[in-house]
Design a protein around this motif. Structure first.
Motif, PDB file in Angstrom:
ATOM      1  N   ALA A 178     -19.464  11.928  22.424  1.00  0.00           N
ATOM      2  CA  ALA A 178     -19.481  13.053  21.487  1.00  0.00           C
ATOM      3  C   ALA A 178     -20.903  13.349  21.036  1.00  0.00           C
ATOM      4  O   ALA A 178     -21.325  14.514  20.992  1.00  0.00           O
ATOM      5  N   GLU A 182     -22.620  16.811  22.617  1.00  0.00           N
ATOM      6  CA  GLU A 182     -22.895  17.860  21.634  1.00  0.00           C
ATOM      7  C   GLU A 182     -24.388  18.136  21.521  1.00  0.00           C
ATOM      8  O   GLU A 182     -24.800  19.283  21.326  1.00  0.00           O
ATOM      9  N   LEU A 231     -15.839  24.218  19.408  1.00  0.00           N
ATOM     10  CA  LEU A 231     -17.021  23.463  18.985  1.00  0.00           C
ATOM     11  C   LEU A 231     -18.253  24.367  18.914  1.00  0.00           C
ATOM     12  O   LEU A 231     -19.091  24.226  18.025  1.00  0.00           O
ATOM     13  N   ASN A 244     -20.178  19.132  14.735  1.00  0.00           N
ATOM     14  CA  ASN A 244     -19.720  19.143  16.120  1.00  0.00           C
ATOM     15  C   ASN A 244     -19.379  17.741  16.613  1.00  0.00           C
ATOM     16  O   ASN A 244     -18.376  17.533  17.288  1.00  0.00           O
ATOM     17  N   HIS A 248     -15.774  16.605  17.973  1.00  0.00           N
ATOM     18  CA  HIS A 248     -15.685  16.097  19.345  1.00  0.00           C
ATOM     19  C   HIS A 248     -15.188  14.653  19.342  1.00  0.00           C
ATOM     20  O   HIS A 248     -14.340  14.269  20.149  1.00  0.00           O
TER      21      HIS A 248
END
Length: 337
Positions: A178, A182, A231, A244, A248
């Motif tokens: 994640a 991101e 997102l 985000n 995520h």
């Protein structure tokens, strides 16, 4: 709001720099990620056979820890280091540019988690819709073989015989990807395209397409595109990369948790047993819920939304050689994103 590049690179130049760093990261990460396999597999096992046969030799339960480290190293070099060095080279203050300098508001974070949860019916409905498309038998078989290959990898990497294995999987498979993904797709690519196109929604769409395609899942393409769009919208409205990452991470951790719950202790992990299909009308309900939650998100985030997609100078920084400043009306603007 974003900041102008503090070096003399136009948008094509910035994209080229990001692409070069990604290429270098792919090469170095590919080689370095093989280190955890040293002593676990011989070179002769990697030659003289098909790619499927080689993967079968690697994807065994005994290599679970090594494969987790391989994933960590490869994603670090491909998704995190390239945008960081790109931002460092082009924007002088990489953490500010990528969105790591923001604080996390608990209410915002809670709404983002609810948005991700409400997106699950959309994802499942899109998965169902994808399989309803009249593909040829050969194409559908190819898609399913790719899904089976992906599930084999997940089955080993996400092997969870006990609660400790579950926690390790949450960190290695949910949290770190994640953070890395991101940083790359929202903090790096979408950020750049938003400033370049001057149409942030178009930037979200393009980034979401690339985000989904990079995962290599044909049947899950629309589902991952939808998650990428959600997102992308969060980042577009706040510029806060932490939100985000939270969203995520929740999506990944939820899948890992369902996999852990559905697998008996000592049994082989089987990701295909998690039914992520939903009727199409569930997707419609999910869209309505996500829309309502985003309206509420806009309300509680109004103090953070400040001309998203536009560029201003970094406070206190003046560069008369910067190619963006000649046509800019933002000279002297000291707002921060």
């Amino acid at each position: 709001m974003a900041h102008f590049a503090t070096k003399r690179y136009n948008y094509w130049g910035q994209l080229g720099i990001l692409a070069v760093f990604c290429g270098v990261g792919l090469i170095f990460g590919g080689f370095i990620s093989l280190i955890p396999l040293i002593g676990k597999i011989h070179l002769k096992d990697l030659s003289g056979g098909s790619s499927a046969a080689i993967m079968d030799k690697i994807l065994v339960p005994e290599n679970a820890t090594a494969l987790r480290w391989m994933q960590f190293i490869s994603t670090l070099f491909l998704f995190f280091l390239p945008p960081f060095f790109y931002a460092l080279l082009c924007h002088r203050k990489p953490w500010l540019h990528l969105g790591f300098t923001h604080k996390v508001d608990v209410k915002q974070a809670g709404v983002v988690i609810l948005v991700m949860f409400a997106s699950l019916p959309i994802v499942g409905a899109l998965q169902e819709l994808t399989e309803l498309i009249p593909w040829s038998k050969a194409t559908l078989q190819q898609f399913k073989e790719a899904e089976d290959a992906y599930n084999k990898q997940v089955a080993v990497i996400a092997r969870m015989d006990n609660f400790l294995d579950y926690l390790v999987s949450v960190v290695m498979i949910a949290f770190l990807p994640a953070v890395f993904e991101e940083t790359m797709f929202r903090g790096g690519l979408q950020n750049l395209l938003s400033r370049w196109f001057k149409k942030p929604i178009l930037a979200i769409i393009v980034t979401s397409i690339i985000f989904s395609a990079i995962h290599g899942s044909y049947l899950g393409f629309l589902s991952r595109f939808a998650l990428g769009f959600v997102l992308g919208w969060v980042y577009y409205r706040t510029g806060n990369i932490w939100l985000n990452i939270i969203g995520h991470f929740f999506n990944n951790a939820f899948a890992i948790t369902m996999l852990f719950i559905s697998t008996k202790p000592g049994a082989k992990t089987d990701p295909s047993k998690i039914d992520d299909h939903f009727p199409l009308w569930f997707g419609v309900v999910g869209i309505a819920l996500v829309y309502w939650l985003f309206k509420y998100f806009e309300k509680i985030s109004k103090n953070d939304i400040d001309r998203p997609g536009e560029e201003v100078l970094i406070p206190g920084y003046i560069d008369t050689n910067n190619p963006f400043l000649a046509n800019s009306e933002n000279i002297g603007d000291t707002h921060q994103s």
